[in-house]
Design a protein around this motif. Structure first.
Motif, PDB file in Angstrom:
ATOM      1  N   SER A  29       0.838  -1.382  -0.044  1.00 26.26           N
ATOM      2  CA  SER A  29       0.052   0.082  -0.130  1.00 26.26           C
ATOM      3  C   SER A  29       0.786   1.346   0.091  1.00 26.26           C
ATOM      4  N   LYS A  30       1.743   1.327   0.809  1.00 23.83           N
ATOM      5  CA  LYS A  30       2.589   2.422   0.838  1.00 23.83           C
ATOM      6  C   LYS A  30       3.274   2.664  -0.507  1.00 23.83           C
ATOM      7  N   TYR A  31       3.923   1.691  -1.140  1.00 21.59           N
ATOM      8  CA  TYR A  31       4.416   1.505  -2.640  1.00 21.59           C
ATOM      9  C   TYR A  31       3.494   2.171  -3.556  1.00 21.59           C
ATOM     10  N   ARG A  32       2.234   1.497  -3.673  1.00 19.15           N
ATOM     11  CA  ARG A  32       1.271   2.030  -4.373  1.00 19.15           C
ATOM     12  C   ARG A  32       1.165   3.582  -4.276  1.00 19.15           C
ATOM     13  N   GLU A  33       1.085   3.956  -3.091  1.00 16.81           N
ATOM     14  CA  GLU A  33       0.820   5.431  -2.626  1.00 16.81           C
ATOM     15  C   GLU A  33       1.970   6.371  -3.355  1.00 16.81           C
ATOM     16  N   SER A  34       3.232   5.788  -2.928  1.00 18.55           N
ATOM     17  CA  SER A  34       4.245   6.558  -3.430  1.00 18.55           C
ATOM     18  C   SER A  34       4.269   6.772  -5.012  1.00 18.55           C
ATOM     19  N   MET A  35       3.836   5.490  -5.723  1.00 20.64           N
ATOM     20  CA  MET A  35       3.840   5.756  -6.955  1.00 20.64           C
ATOM     21  C   MET A  35       2.967   6.686  -7.669  1.00 20.64           C
ATOM     22  N   LYS A  36       1.818   6.668  -6.837  1.00 19.87           N
ATOM     23  CA  LYS A  36       0.689   7.707  -7.308  1.00 19.87           C
ATOM     24  C   LYS A  36       1.208   9.014  -7.362  1.00 19.87           C
ATOM     25  N   LYS A  37       1.919   9.429  -6.221  1.00 16.75           N
ATOM     26  CA  LYS A  37       2.774  10.671  -5.978  1.00 16.75           C
ATOM     27  C   LYS A  37       3.652  10.850  -7.008  1.00 16.75           C
ATOM     28  N   GLY A  38       4.112   9.820  -7.686  1.00 21.75           N
ATOM     29  CA  GLY A  38       5.177  10.099  -8.820  1.00 21.75           C
ATOM     30  C   GLY A  38       6.727  10.196  -8.211  1.00 21.75           C
ATOM     31  N   LYS A 110      11.885  11.484  -8.361  1.00 22.18           N
ATOM     32  CA  LYS A 110      10.773  11.848  -9.075  1.00 22.18           C
ATOM     33  C   LYS A 110      11.035  10.844 -10.408  1.00 22.18           C
ATOM     34  N   ARG A 112       9.163  10.725 -13.217  1.00 19.20           N
ATOM     35  CA  ARG A 112       9.174  11.522 -14.554  1.00 19.20           C
ATOM     36  C   ARG A 112      10.643  11.915 -14.888  1.00 19.20           C
TER      37      ARG A 112
END
Length: 121
Positions: A29-38, A110, A112
């Motif tokens: 869940s923390k990994y997915r959250e960080s991925m959503k934040k980019g 980041k 990107r």
């Protein structure tokens, strides 16, 4: 079945010597959250590939901002790639000891600004 490690370079093509093997994944869940934040977190980086600029925080300690933060930029093109965080007592005055310890407790890049590098076997 294991996957090959991915190496990352800057968007300009400069090798950053970052490897997916050094990523901090933690809980799903923390990994997915960080991925959503980019962003992607790494345990360690090759500091010779980055220009470092210390940022000074003037937040009071009671607000939970005790960490000092260093901006990490590509050594070749100067693009801002991420931040390195270390324990410290950031104040409104520059503390030269902050920049003298190259170890970070966490490095956040980041997404990107990164691109997978060609992998030579």
């Amino acid at each position: 079945m294991s996957q090959a490690d991915v190496s990352y370079s800057c968007s300009c093509g400069y090798q950053l010597n970052l490897s997916s093997a050094n990523r901090i994944i933690g809980t799903t869940s923390k990994y997915r959250e960080s991925m959503k934040k980019g962003v992607i977190s790494f345990q360690s980086i090759d500091l010779s590939r980055f220009t470092q600029v210390d940022e000074v925080s003037c937040f009071p300690f009671y607000l939970g901002r005790n960490d000092s933060k260093t901006k990490l930029m590509c050594r070749q093109c100067g693009v801002h790639i991420g931040y390195g965080y270390r324990d410290g007592n950031a104040q409104c005055v520059f503390d030269s000891r902050v920049g003298s310890d190259p170890s970070y407790k966490k490095v956040v890049m980041k997404i990107r600004t990164l691109q997978p590098s060609d992998i030579d076997g």
